[in-house]
Each structure stands twice: as C-alpha cells, then as structure tokens.
Design a protein around this motif. Structure first.
Motif, PDB file in Angstrom:
ATOM      1  N   THR A   1      43.046 -26.104  47.519  1.00  0.00           N
ATOM      2  CA  THR A   1      43.585 -25.200  46.500  1.00  0.00           C
ATOM      3  C   THR A   1      43.635 -25.904  45.144  1.00  0.00           C
ATOM      4  OG1 THR A   1      45.862 -25.869  46.956  1.00  0.00           O
ATOM      5  CG2 THR A   1      45.036 -23.963  48.173  1.00  0.00           C
ATOM      6  N   THR A   2      43.679 -25.108  44.091  1.00  0.00           N
ATOM      7  CA  THR A   2      43.807 -25.641  42.744  1.00  0.00           C
ATOM      8  C   THR A   2      45.149 -26.334  42.584  1.00  0.00           C
ATOM      9  OG1 THR A   2      42.378 -23.947  41.803  1.00  0.00           O
ATOM     10  CG2 THR A   2      43.932 -24.997  40.292  1.00  0.00           C
TER      11      THR A   2
ATOM     12  N   ASN B   1      40.269 -33.522  42.847  1.00  0.00           N
ATOM     13  CA  ASN B   1      40.998 -32.647  43.763  1.00  0.00           C
ATOM     14  C   ASN B   1      40.146 -32.410  45.002  1.00  0.00           C
ATOM     15  OD1 ASN B   1      42.383 -30.702  45.134  1.00  0.00           O
ATOM     16  ND2 ASN B   1      42.445 -29.219  43.472  1.00  0.00           N
TER      17      ASN B   1
ATOM     18  N   ASP C   1      45.487 -27.715  35.029  1.00  0.00           N
ATOM     19  CA  ASP C   1      45.037 -27.254  36.337  1.00  0.00           C
ATOM     20  C   ASP C   1      43.801 -28.045  36.740  1.00  0.00           C
ATOM     21  OD1 ASP C   1      47.036 -25.344  36.137  1.00  0.00           O
ATOM     22  OD2 ASP C   1      45.667 -23.638  35.926  1.00  0.00           O
ATOM     23  N   ILE C   2      43.710 -28.394  38.042  1.00  0.00           N
ATOM     24  CA  ILE C   2      42.544 -29.114  38.557  1.00  0.00           C
ATOM     25  C   ILE C   2      41.961 -28.278  39.692  1.00  0.00           C
ATOM     26  CG2 ILE C   2      41.642 -31.275  39.496  1.00  0.00           C
ATOM     27  CD1 ILE C   2      44.227 -32.651  38.497  1.00  0.00           C
ATOM     28  N   ALA C   3      40.801 -27.682  39.454  1.00  0.00           N
ATOM     29  CA  ALA C   3      40.145 -26.849  40.451  1.00  0.00           C
ATOM     30  C   ALA C   3      39.683 -27.698  41.637  1.00  0.00           C
ATOM     31  CB  ALA C   3      38.955 -26.126  39.832  1.00  0.00           C
ATOM     32  N   VAL C   4      39.493 -27.063  42.781  1.00  0.00           N
ATOM     33  CA  VAL C   4      38.999 -27.748  43.974  1.00  0.00           C
ATOM     34  C   VAL C   4      37.658 -28.415  43.645  1.00  0.00           C
ATOM     35  CG1 VAL C   4      38.174 -27.426  46.335  1.00  0.00           C
ATOM     36  CG2 VAL C   4      40.188 -26.181  45.527  1.00  0.00           C
TER      37      VAL C   4
ATOM     38  N   LEU D   1      48.010 -27.131  40.181  1.00  0.00           N
ATOM     39  CA  LEU D   1      48.474 -26.524  38.946  1.00  0.00           C
ATOM     40  C   LEU D   1      49.048 -27.559  37.989  1.00  0.00           C
ATOM     41  CD1 LEU D   1      50.180 -23.325  40.372  1.00  0.00           C
ATOM     42  CD2 LEU D   1      47.853 -23.586  39.481  1.00  0.00           C
TER      43      LEU D   1
END
Length: 120
Positions: free
Chosen positions: A20-21, A16, A40-43, A23
């Motif tokens: 933004t994360t 990512n 979810d994939i965080a920044v 979702l």
C-alpha cells in the motif's frame, strides 16, 4: 570538507516495498531507525523519510506520557507507546516524548532518536 562526507543524515531515501501507499506523515521503521514519510510514497516508488526532528505522532490513547519518557513503536498498531513488551516488528526506544500527553490523547510530540532504537 572530508572526501568521505556524504550528507547530514537527517533524511534517507526509502523504497516502498509494501502493498500500500505510505502516506505523508506516516511512521516507517527502517532497521533500528524510525522515519517519517515527508510525502506519499507509492508502492515500488522511492520517497524520503525524515530521521530527525520533533513530530506530532499517533500514540495509544490509554497511555499517559510524561515529557522525557522513552517511546516505543508498535508495529501491529502503528502507534507509539511507553514500556511495551516488544513483539516482532516493534522498535523500542525509538523516540523521546518532547512534551507530555494525557490519557485520551491520540498524539504525542516525539523527538526522533535515529539509530537509538532496539528492533524486536
């Protein structure tokens, strides 16, 4: 098994690089492929996108979709639509409608078509 075989190709790792994360369940364009975030994939983090399967995905509510219609991903709205005039970031022919959806419906059952899309 051939020595050159890597994997079935149903999932792909994705970093990512956005602000933004991402979702779980969100559509993510990767070149000419449309993937679905499995978690979810965080920044800055690496996550997994599914590239195959039938998914219930958001669509333009005014659009009537018939089973078998080709679905286009619109980058500006993050929604699926039918027969768009592609703009930058869009992906045409990204999926096929697995079932119809009436006007007013906000989702459509979509069969992903990895590598079939055309990037704008």
């Amino acid at each position: 098994m051939a020595k050159t075989y890597l994997q079935a190709g149903s999932n792909i790792d994705y970093v990512n690089g956005g602000a933004t994360t991402i979702l779980s369940g969100a559509m993510v364009r990767v070149g000419v492929m449309l993937g679905i975030a499995l978690f979810d994939i965080a920044v800055g983090a690496t996550g997994t996108l599914a590239l195959v399967g039938v998914w219930e995905l958001p669509k333009v509510s005014a659009t009537v979709v018939a089973a078998g219609d080709m679905l286009d991903y619109t980058a500006l709205t993050g929604l699926l639509d039918v027969g768009i005039v592609a703009a930058a970031g869009d992906l045409t022919l990204a999926a096929t409608a697995f079932a119809g959806a009436l006007a007013g419906a906000t989702t459509v059952k979509a069969l992903l078509l990895p590598g079939r899309g055309t990037a704008a």
